[in-house]
Design a protein around this motif. Structure first.
Motif, PDB file in Angstrom:
ATOM      1  N   VAL A  62      -1.645   1.409   3.916  1.00 29.08           N
ATOM      2  CA  VAL A  62      -1.183   0.100   4.148  1.00 29.08           C
ATOM      3  C   VAL A  62      -0.440  -0.051   5.645  1.00 29.08           C
ATOM      4  CG1 VAL A  62       0.742  -1.525   3.041  1.00 29.08           C
ATOM      5  CG2 VAL A  62      -0.778  -0.359   1.612  1.00 29.08           C
ATOM      6  N   PRO A  63       0.278   0.689   5.960  1.00 30.73           N
ATOM      7  CA  PRO A  63       0.963   0.743   7.441  1.00 30.73           C
ATOM      8  C   PRO A  63      -0.129   0.573   8.539  1.00 30.73           C
ATOM      9  CG  PRO A  63       2.218   2.370   6.113  1.00 30.73           C
ATOM     10  CD  PRO A  63       0.956   2.060   5.186  1.00 30.73           C
ATOM     11  N   GLN A  64      -1.240   1.151   8.221  1.00 27.26           N
ATOM     12  CA  GLN A  64      -2.176   1.205   9.140  1.00 27.26           C
ATOM     13  C   GLN A  64      -2.934  -0.279   9.147  1.00 27.26           C
ATOM     14  OE1 GLN A  64      -5.285   4.260   8.584  1.00 27.26           O
ATOM     15  NE2 GLN A  64      -3.769   5.795   8.390  1.00 27.26           N
ATOM     16  N   LEU A  65      -3.058  -1.049   8.193  1.00 33.13           N
ATOM     17  CA  LEU A  65      -3.568  -2.164   7.925  1.00 33.13           C
ATOM     18  C   LEU A  65      -2.424  -3.064   8.723  1.00 33.13           C
ATOM     19  CD1 LEU A  65      -4.985  -2.157   4.328  1.00 33.13           C
ATOM     20  CD2 LEU A  65      -6.218  -2.177   6.432  1.00 33.13           C
ATOM     21  N   TRP A  66      -1.329  -3.126   8.463  1.00 33.12           N
ATOM     22  CA  TRP A  66      -0.364  -3.945   9.201  1.00 33.12           C
ATOM     23  C   TRP A  66      -0.322  -3.617  10.715  1.00 33.12           C
ATOM     24  CZ3 TRP A  66       3.260  -7.630   7.779  1.00 33.12           C
ATOM     25  CH2 TRP A  66       3.339  -7.701   6.700  1.00 33.12           C
ATOM     26  N   GLU A  67      -0.708  -2.432  11.454  1.00 38.64           N
ATOM     27  CA  GLU A  67      -0.744  -2.200  12.633  1.00 38.64           C
ATOM     28  C   GLU A  67      -1.884  -2.815  13.225  1.00 38.64           C
ATOM     29  OE1 GLU A  67      -0.341   1.396  15.873  1.00 38.64           O
ATOM     30  OE2 GLU A  67       0.125   1.909  13.576  1.00 38.64           O
ATOM     31  N   GLN A  68      -3.149  -2.461  12.489  1.00 41.66           N
ATOM     32  CA  GLN A  68      -4.345  -2.905  12.949  1.00 41.66           C
ATOM     33  C   GLN A  68      -4.714  -4.463  13.214  1.00 41.66           C
ATOM     34  OE1 GLN A  68      -7.706  -1.326  10.713  1.00 41.66           O
ATOM     35  NE2 GLN A  68      -9.178  -2.653  11.765  1.00 41.66           N
ATOM     36  N   HIS A  69      -4.259  -4.980  12.136  1.00 42.26           N
ATOM     37  CA  HIS A  69      -4.302  -6.639  11.900  1.00 42.26           C
ATOM     38  C   HIS A  69      -3.190  -7.477  12.341  1.00 42.26           C
ATOM     39  CE1 HIS A  69      -8.528  -5.829  10.116  1.00 42.26           C
ATOM     40  NE2 HIS A  69      -7.687  -4.701   9.247  1.00 42.26           N
ATOM     41  N   ASN A  70      -2.313  -7.075  12.238  1.00 44.10           N
ATOM     42  CA  ASN A  70      -0.951  -7.729  12.490  1.00 44.10           C
ATOM     43  C   ASN A  70      -0.806  -9.079  11.888  1.00 44.10           C
ATOM     44  OD1 ASN A  70       1.358  -8.594  14.006  1.00 44.10           O
ATOM     45  ND2 ASN A  70       0.574  -9.512  15.758  1.00 44.10           N
ATOM     46  N   PRO A  71      -0.953  -8.950  10.389  1.00 38.88           N
ATOM     47  CA  PRO A  71      -1.275 -10.346   9.618  1.00 38.88           C
ATOM     48  C   PRO A  71      -0.041 -11.262   9.710  1.00 38.88           C
ATOM     49  CG  PRO A  71      -0.926  -8.526   8.292  1.00 38.88           C
ATOM     50  CD  PRO A  71      -0.859  -8.049   9.763  1.00 38.88           C
ATOM     51  N   ASP A  72      -0.481 -12.574   9.671  1.00 39.72           N
ATOM     52  CA  ASP A  72       0.417 -13.395   9.251  1.00 39.72           C
ATOM     53  C   ASP A  72       0.906 -13.516   7.922  1.00 39.72           C
ATOM     54  OD1 ASP A  72       0.534 -15.388  11.814  1.00 39.72           O
ATOM     55  OD2 ASP A  72      -1.271 -14.179  11.553  1.00 39.72           O
ATOM     56  N   LEU A  73       0.160 -12.985   6.995  1.00 43.38           N
ATOM     57  CA  LEU A  73       0.559 -12.842   5.764  1.00 43.38           C
ATOM     58  C   LEU A  73      -0.402 -11.729   5.017  1.00 43.38           C
ATOM     59  CD1 LEU A  73       1.770 -13.715   2.883  1.00 43.38           C
ATOM     60  CD2 LEU A  73      -0.232 -15.355   2.612  1.00 43.38           C
ATOM     61  N   VAL A 113       9.502   4.840  -0.444  1.00 42.67           N
ATOM     62  CA  VAL A 113       9.930   5.225   1.146  1.00 42.67           C
ATOM     63  C   VAL A 113      11.321   5.712   0.939  1.00 42.67           C
ATOM     64  CG1 VAL A 113      10.323   3.854   3.302  1.00 42.67           C
ATOM     65  CG2 VAL A 113       8.642   3.154   1.647  1.00 42.67           C
ATOM     66  N   HIS A 114      11.261   6.995   1.564  1.00 40.12           N
ATOM     67  CA  HIS A 114      12.547   7.820   1.132  1.00 40.12           C
ATOM     68  C   HIS A 114      13.821   6.968   2.390  1.00 40.12           C
ATOM     69  CE1 HIS A 114      10.995  11.136  -0.792  1.00 40.12           C
ATOM     70  NE2 HIS A 114       9.760  10.851  -0.302  1.00 40.12           N
ATOM     71  N   THR A 159       5.812  -0.780  -0.090  1.00 34.86           N
ATOM     72  CA  THR A 159       5.508  -0.400   1.103  1.00 34.86           C
ATOM     73  C   THR A 159       5.363  -1.651   2.078  1.00 34.86           C
ATOM     74  OG1 THR A 159       4.029   1.414  -0.064  1.00 34.86           O
ATOM     75  CG2 THR A 159       3.635   0.858   2.396  1.00 34.86           C
ATOM     76  N   SER A 160       4.680  -2.660   1.682  1.00 36.92           N
ATOM     77  CA  SER A 160       4.409  -3.857   2.626  1.00 36.92           C
ATOM     78  C   SER A 160       5.889  -4.370   2.773  1.00 36.92           C
ATOM     79  CB  SER A 160       3.347  -4.645   2.261  1.00 36.92           C
ATOM     80  OG  SER A 160       2.014  -4.104   2.539  1.00 36.92           O
ATOM     81  N   LEU A 161       6.508  -4.746   1.750  1.00 39.79           N
ATOM     82  CA  LEU A 161       7.920  -5.373   1.998  1.00 39.79           C
ATOM     83  C   LEU A 161       8.628  -4.642   2.904  1.00 39.79           C
ATOM     84  CD1 LEU A 161       8.706  -6.378  -1.984  1.00 39.79           C
ATOM     85  CD2 LEU A 161       8.310  -8.019   0.008  1.00 39.79           C
ATOM     86  N   HIS A 162       8.724  -3.406   2.729  1.00 35.03           N
ATOM     87  CA  HIS A 162       9.336  -2.569   3.661  1.00 35.03           C
ATOM     88  C   HIS A 162       9.104  -2.644   5.281  1.00 35.03           C
ATOM     89  CE1 HIS A 162      10.882   1.218   5.498  1.00 35.03           C
ATOM     90  NE2 HIS A 162      11.963   0.870   5.118  1.00 35.03           N
ATOM     91  N   ILE A 163       7.947  -3.113   5.443  1.00 37.47           N
ATOM     92  CA  ILE A 163       7.240  -3.372   6.861  1.00 37.47           C
ATOM     93  C   ILE A 163       7.891  -4.797   7.159  1.00 37.47           C
ATOM     94  CG2 ILE A 163       5.376  -3.710   8.187  1.00 37.47           C
ATOM     95  CD1 ILE A 163       4.029  -1.465   6.522  1.00 37.47           C
ATOM     96  N   ASN A 164       7.546  -5.679   6.457  1.00 38.08           N
ATOM     97  CA  ASN A 164       8.077  -7.437   6.530  1.00 38.08           C
ATOM     98  C   ASN A 164       8.228  -7.889   5.480  1.00 38.08           C
ATOM     99  OD1 ASN A 164       8.093 -10.085   7.187  1.00 38.08           O
ATOM    100  ND2 ASN A 164       6.974  -9.592   9.406  1.00 38.08           N
ATOM    101  N   LYS A 165       9.167  -8.209   4.937  1.00 37.72           N
ATOM    102  CA  LYS A 165       9.633  -8.846   3.470  1.00 37.72           C
ATOM    103  C   LYS A 165       8.933 -10.376   3.602  1.00 37.72           C
ATOM    104  CE  LYS A 165      14.527  -9.935   3.765  1.00 37.72           C
ATOM    105  NZ  LYS A 165      15.767  -9.439   3.030  1.00 37.72           N
ATOM    106  N   HIS A 166       9.176 -11.062   4.821  1.00 38.59           N
ATOM    107  CA  HIS A 166       9.012 -12.312   4.946  1.00 38.59           C
ATOM    108  C   HIS A 166       7.547 -12.841   4.877  1.00 38.59           C
ATOM    109  CE1 HIS A 166      13.328 -12.922   5.480  1.00 38.59           C
ATOM    110  NE2 HIS A 166      13.322 -11.832   6.400  1.00 38.59           N
ATOM    111  N   ARG A 167       6.609 -11.717   5.159  1.00 37.52           N
ATOM    112  CA  ARG A 167       5.170 -12.063   5.152  1.00 37.52           C
ATOM    113  C   ARG A 167       4.229 -11.078   4.222  1.00 37.52           C
ATOM    114  NH1 ARG A 167       3.914 -14.669  10.018  1.00 37.52           N
ATOM    115  NH2 ARG A 167       5.482 -15.098  11.239  1.00 37.52           N
ATOM    116  N   THR A 168       4.991 -10.788   3.002  1.00 36.34           N
ATOM    117  CA  THR A 168       4.280  -9.860   2.153  1.00 36.34           C
ATOM    118  C   THR A 168       4.439 -10.679   0.604  1.00 36.34           C
ATOM    119  OG1 THR A 168       4.838  -8.015   3.044  1.00 36.34           O
ATOM    120  CG2 THR A 168       4.280  -7.847   0.833  1.00 36.34           C
ATOM    121  N   ALA A 169       3.226 -10.414  -0.307  1.00 37.12           N
ATOM    122  CA  ALA A 169       3.316 -10.939  -1.521  1.00 37.12           C
ATOM    123  C   ALA A 169       2.582 -10.216  -2.211  1.00 37.12           C
ATOM    124  CB  ALA A 169       2.791 -12.246  -1.553  1.00 37.12           C
TER     125      ALA A 169
END
Length: 212
Positions: A62-73, A113-114, A159-169
């Protein structure tokens, strides 16, 4: 498993899950693949990815996908045996993961996420998304939930909300043909994602307007 990409402008990442338990074919991934065939329109690049039902894989992929694609959502999709509508999850939890994954494994200390908060509420207003779905021409109906179940669905969502809660569903879909076909589920996902993107764009416009 490699992701699939349709070239366009802004990026939406949608994931489904692989087989587990009684779900030898996971409806979530089947619906996501059907959504990919339909697409989201010319303005959006749709990336889809199948995630194994494994805690360790979610923590890394999941963090790798965020980093690779820099998604808007980012929209994670999972199947729920108790759902009969699209179930829009509003929050996710960090602790209480006591159900073993497909490899008979648990996350360390039953935690996602500790050091992170006990729970995270999504910035996207799921009640608004729910109303948009239920007022649309789609056959699909939707409800809002505040508990995604403390398994890989909840785990990936946090995991994704912890990365960006405004762009995760996160969206739970019912099992195949109970009562919706895969095609109908994909249509419902498209309506939901369109509603989410509308919220994100409106907030962005508001921020840009306030900065002028």
């Amino acid at each position: 498993m490699p992701s699939h990409v349709k070239p366009s402008k802004k990026t939406v990442l949608v994931t489904g899950f692989g087989p587990f338990g009684i779900y030898k074919v996971n409806t979530s991934w089947e619906a996501v693949k059907e959504l990919y065939k339909e697409g989201l329109g010319a303005d959006w690049e749709l990336v889809i990815y199948e995630i194994p039902v494994e805690y360790c894989t979610v923590k890394s992929i999941v963090p790798q996908l965020w980093e690779q694609h820099n998604p808007d959502l980012v929209v994670h999709v999972g199947v729920s045996g108790i759902a009969s509508e699209l179930t829009l999850e509003q929050k996710a939890f960090n602790y209480g993961y006591e159900r073993k994954d497909v490899n008979n494994c648990l996350p360390e200390a039953n935690c996602c996420v500790h050091g992170a908060d006990e729970s995270i509420t999504a910035g996207i207003q799921m009640n608004v998304v729910c109303a948009d779905i239920n007022n649309s021409d789609s056959k699909i109906k939707a409800v809002v939930s505040h508990d995604a179940g403390r398994y890989l669905c909840d785990f990936s969502y946090f995991t994704s909300l912890h990365i960006n809660k405004h762009r995760t569903a996160f969206i739970h879909v019912p099992p195949m043909d109970q009562p919706y076909t895969v095609q109908e589920l994909a249509e419902g996902l498209k309506v939901a994602i369109t509603a989410m993107l509308k919220q994100i764009e409106e907030k962005l416009e508001m921020v840009e307007g306030n900065s002028k």
